[in-house]
Design an enzyme around this catalytic site. Sequence first.
Site, PDB file in Angstrom:
ATOM      1  N   GLU A 152       0.836  -1.213   0.000  1.00  0.00           N
ATOM      2  CA  GLU A 152       0.000   0.000   0.000  1.00  0.00           C
ATOM      3  C   GLU A 152       0.869   1.259   0.000  1.00  0.00           C
ATOM      4  OE1 GLU A 152      -3.790  -0.160   1.646  1.00  0.00           O
ATOM      5  OE2 GLU A 152      -3.737  -2.305   2.040  1.00  0.00           O
ATOM      6  N   GLY A 153       1.823   1.227  -0.910  1.00  0.00           N
ATOM      7  CA  GLY A 153       2.768   2.315  -1.048  1.00  0.00           C
ATOM      8  C   GLY A 153       4.019   2.023  -0.253  1.00  0.00           C
TER       9      GLY A 153
HETATM   10  C1  FAD Z   1       2.321 -10.043   0.868  1.00  0.00           C
HETATM   11  C2  FAD Z   1       1.940  -9.009  -0.157  1.00  0.00           C
HETATM   12  C3  FAD Z   1       0.608  -8.748  -0.378  1.00  0.00           C
HETATM   13  C4  FAD Z   1       0.238  -7.837  -1.372  1.00  0.00           C
HETATM   14  N1  FAD Z   1      -1.091  -7.663  -1.661  1.00  0.00           N
HETATM   15  C5  FAD Z   1      -1.451  -6.898  -2.723  1.00  0.00           C
HETATM   16  C6  FAD Z   1      -2.822  -6.818  -3.134  1.00  0.00           C
HETATM   17  O1  FAD Z   1      -3.724  -7.390  -2.514  1.00  0.00           O
HETATM   18  N2  FAD Z   1      -3.119  -6.101  -4.249  1.00  0.00           N
HETATM   19  C7  FAD Z   1      -2.173  -5.437  -4.961  1.00  0.00           C
HETATM   20  O2  FAD Z   1      -2.511  -4.818  -5.949  1.00  0.00           O
HETATM   21  N3  FAD Z   1      -0.857  -5.486  -4.596  1.00  0.00           N
HETATM   22  C8  FAD Z   1      -0.486  -6.196  -3.507  1.00  0.00           C
HETATM   23  N4  FAD Z   1       0.833  -6.275  -3.136  1.00  0.00           N
HETATM   24  C9  FAD Z   1       1.833  -5.579  -3.917  1.00  0.00           C
HETATM   25  C10 FAD Z   1       2.427  -4.352  -3.224  1.00  0.00           C
HETATM   26  O3  FAD Z   1       1.469  -3.347  -3.131  1.00  0.00           O
HETATM   27  C11 FAD Z   1       3.651  -3.937  -4.048  1.00  0.00           C
HETATM   28  O4  FAD Z   1       4.644  -4.919  -3.845  1.00  0.00           O
HETATM   29  C12 FAD Z   1       4.165  -2.562  -3.653  1.00  0.00           C
HETATM   30  O5  FAD Z   1       3.290  -1.547  -4.118  1.00  0.00           O
HETATM   31  C13 FAD Z   1       5.550  -2.284  -4.234  1.00  0.00           C
HETATM   32  O6  FAD Z   1       5.574  -2.551  -5.593  1.00  0.00           O
HETATM   33  P1  FAD Z   1       6.737  -3.480  -6.231  1.00  0.00           P
HETATM   34  O7  FAD Z   1       6.821  -4.699  -5.434  1.00  0.00           O
HETATM   35  O8  FAD Z   1       6.472  -3.593  -7.691  1.00  0.00           O
HETATM   36  O9  FAD Z   1       8.047  -2.653  -5.983  1.00  0.00           O
HETATM   37  P2  FAD Z   1       8.679  -1.537  -6.959  1.00  0.00           P
HETATM   38  O10 FAD Z   1       7.653  -0.584  -7.413  1.00  0.00           O
HETATM   39  O11 FAD Z   1       9.496  -2.237  -7.970  1.00  0.00           O
HETATM   40  O12 FAD Z   1       9.619  -0.791  -5.940  1.00  0.00           O
HETATM   41  C14 FAD Z   1      10.715  -1.463  -5.321  1.00  0.00           C
HETATM   42  C15 FAD Z   1      11.389  -0.507  -4.364  1.00  0.00           C
HETATM   43  O13 FAD Z   1      11.974   0.565  -5.120  1.00  0.00           O
HETATM   44  C16 FAD Z   1      11.893   1.763  -4.378  1.00  0.00           C
HETATM   45  N5  FAD Z   1      11.087   2.747  -5.153  1.00  0.00           N
HETATM   46  C17 FAD Z   1      10.270   2.518  -6.202  1.00  0.00           C
HETATM   47  N6  FAD Z   1       9.733   3.658  -6.660  1.00  0.00           N
HETATM   48  C18 FAD Z   1      10.203   4.637  -5.876  1.00  0.00           C
HETATM   49  C19 FAD Z   1      10.019   6.040  -5.834  1.00  0.00           C
HETATM   50  N7  FAD Z   1       9.230   6.707  -6.692  1.00  0.00           N
HETATM   51  N8  FAD Z   1      10.658   6.735  -4.879  1.00  0.00           N
HETATM   52  C20 FAD Z   1      11.467   6.112  -3.998  1.00  0.00           C
HETATM   53  N9  FAD Z   1      11.680   4.788  -3.974  1.00  0.00           N
HETATM   54  C21 FAD Z   1      11.071   4.064  -4.906  1.00  0.00           C
HETATM   55  C22 FAD Z   1      11.233   1.427  -3.047  1.00  0.00           C
HETATM   56  O14 FAD Z   1      12.229   1.120  -2.102  1.00  0.00           O
HETATM   57  C23 FAD Z   1      10.443   0.177  -3.373  1.00  0.00           C
HETATM   58  O15 FAD Z   1      10.173  -0.604  -2.216  1.00  0.00           O
HETATM   59  C24 FAD Z   1       1.231  -7.152  -2.121  1.00  0.00           C
HETATM   60  C25 FAD Z   1       2.580  -7.401  -1.853  1.00  0.00           C
HETATM   61  C26 FAD Z   1       2.941  -8.331  -0.893  1.00  0.00           C
HETATM   62  C27 FAD Z   1       4.409  -8.594  -0.668  1.00  0.00           C
END
Ligand code: FAD
Length: 395
Positions: A364-365
């Site tokens: 959630e962000g």
């Molecule tokens: C157990 C679990 C349950 C989840 N449940 C849901 C769900 O029900 N529905 C759903 O839609 N999603 C779900 N998610 C997904 C979750 O919301 C995303 O993993 C999360 O938004 C981060 O996206 P990403 O993994 O693609 O990381 P990325 O977007 O690839 O980012 C990786 C890292 O890069 C850095 N980063 C990226 N962009 C920026 C920026 N602009 N500024 C600074 N730092 C940055 C941060 O450190 C970030 O953590 C779930 C994830 C997990 C692990």
Amino acid sequence: MGAGFTAEQEAVRDAARAFAQGELAAGAAERDAGEHIPAEIIEKVASLGFLGGVIPEEYGGAGLDYVSYALMLEELSKVDHSIACLASFPSGLCGGGIYRYGSEDLKQRYLKPFCQGEALGAAAVTEPGSGTDVAGMRTTCRRVDGGYLLQGSKMWISNLEHARWFITFARLVEGGERGGVCAFVVDRDSEGVGTAPVKDKLGFRPLSSGEVVFDDVFVPDENLVGEPEKGFAVAMAAVENGRLGVASRAVGVLAAVVDEVTEYARTRETFGNPIGTYQLVQSKVADMVVGLETARLLTYRLAELKDEGVERLRRESSLAKMHASDALMRASVDAAQIFGGYCASPEYAIGRHLRDAKIFQIVEGSNDLHKLLIAEDQLGLRSSERERKRAPAAA
Ligand SMILES: Cc1cc2nc3c(=O)[nH]c(=O)nc-3n(C[C@H](O)[C@H](O)[C@H](O)COP(=O)(O)OP(=O)(O)OC[C@H]3O[C@@H](n4cnc5c(N)ncnc54)[C@H](O)[C@@H]3O)c2cc1C
């Protein structure tokens, strides 16, 4: 919190606490190890109205005010975070967009059965290649007679075990041109929908999470949420509403960590003294208590502002979500230290809290994004790395 909670708010909190301690505590570790939430538990949660949250009664909800909702989630989460997460979905990430932008028909067909525990849903926002950057989604939809065809996939979608439908998002493609984002409710049993849970997750284990694939899935016009190509606002409404839920749940786990550390540090002895008499341990305990109390204040304040009807709460949502989950992470690491070797034992819940804490900082962000949003708001300047044509947001 002004003069404190009202009698109604305390009643909701006490009911959630009694249910959590009486019905959830005994099986929490087993559900975590087994990566599973039994249907009977969901039936009980639903029958007591805990899925109904802030959704009005006409849509099957409990019609709670936001402060009551935050207190309810905190109490459930203190005992079993995954059940609290499920209870947050109809009011937050999953149902929030339908409630605000969906047609009356969609509210009756999807939101109401979720609130009543009859047909649960899931929110499918994140994709394999885009999480923080929601607008970077690759899932597409194209218009066909009577509806749309969806093509693409979503990743990390929670509640795969029980979801009967997904609220999801796709970019409209017409004549080779990429248009705006559309929001849809997709029935899980539609032809072309596939799911693949990720097993043996680090945290949030009882909530089955994984991939959802849409392979030319037909979605009828009536399942479009809001206006065509205005789906990004639906996603953002869901995400922003979800942040009170995630902050409240982090506060609940943090409260559990503080309670468990207190008990352990008072009773575990080394060199003939309880470890809680050592100042290095006391320092960690004091930091945890400050983290918990400040996280509570930010979370309750966010809930209060929502109850006052304040519409845009991006700054307050980021403050509450980031601080509560960061405080939880710090406290869990310190708690593990205080538990010594026993942090590794399934006899104690500290290991589970530590694993969940890391996930709280990401979902959630990501907290890195929240930090940027808070700084941007304060400075009135957009971060240079976010200065691009499309505005990134966060699931
Ligand atoms: C157990 C679990 C349950 C989840 N449940 C849901 C769900 O029900 N529905 C759903 O839609 N999603 C779900 N998610 C997904 C979750 O919301 C995303 O993993 C999360 O938004 C981060 O996206 P990403 O993994 O693609 O990381 P990325 O977007 O690839 O980012 C990786 C890292 O890069 C850095 N980063 C990226 N962009 C920026 C920026 N602009 N500024 C600074 N730092 C940055 C941060 O450190 C970030 O953590 C779930 C994830 C997990 C692990």
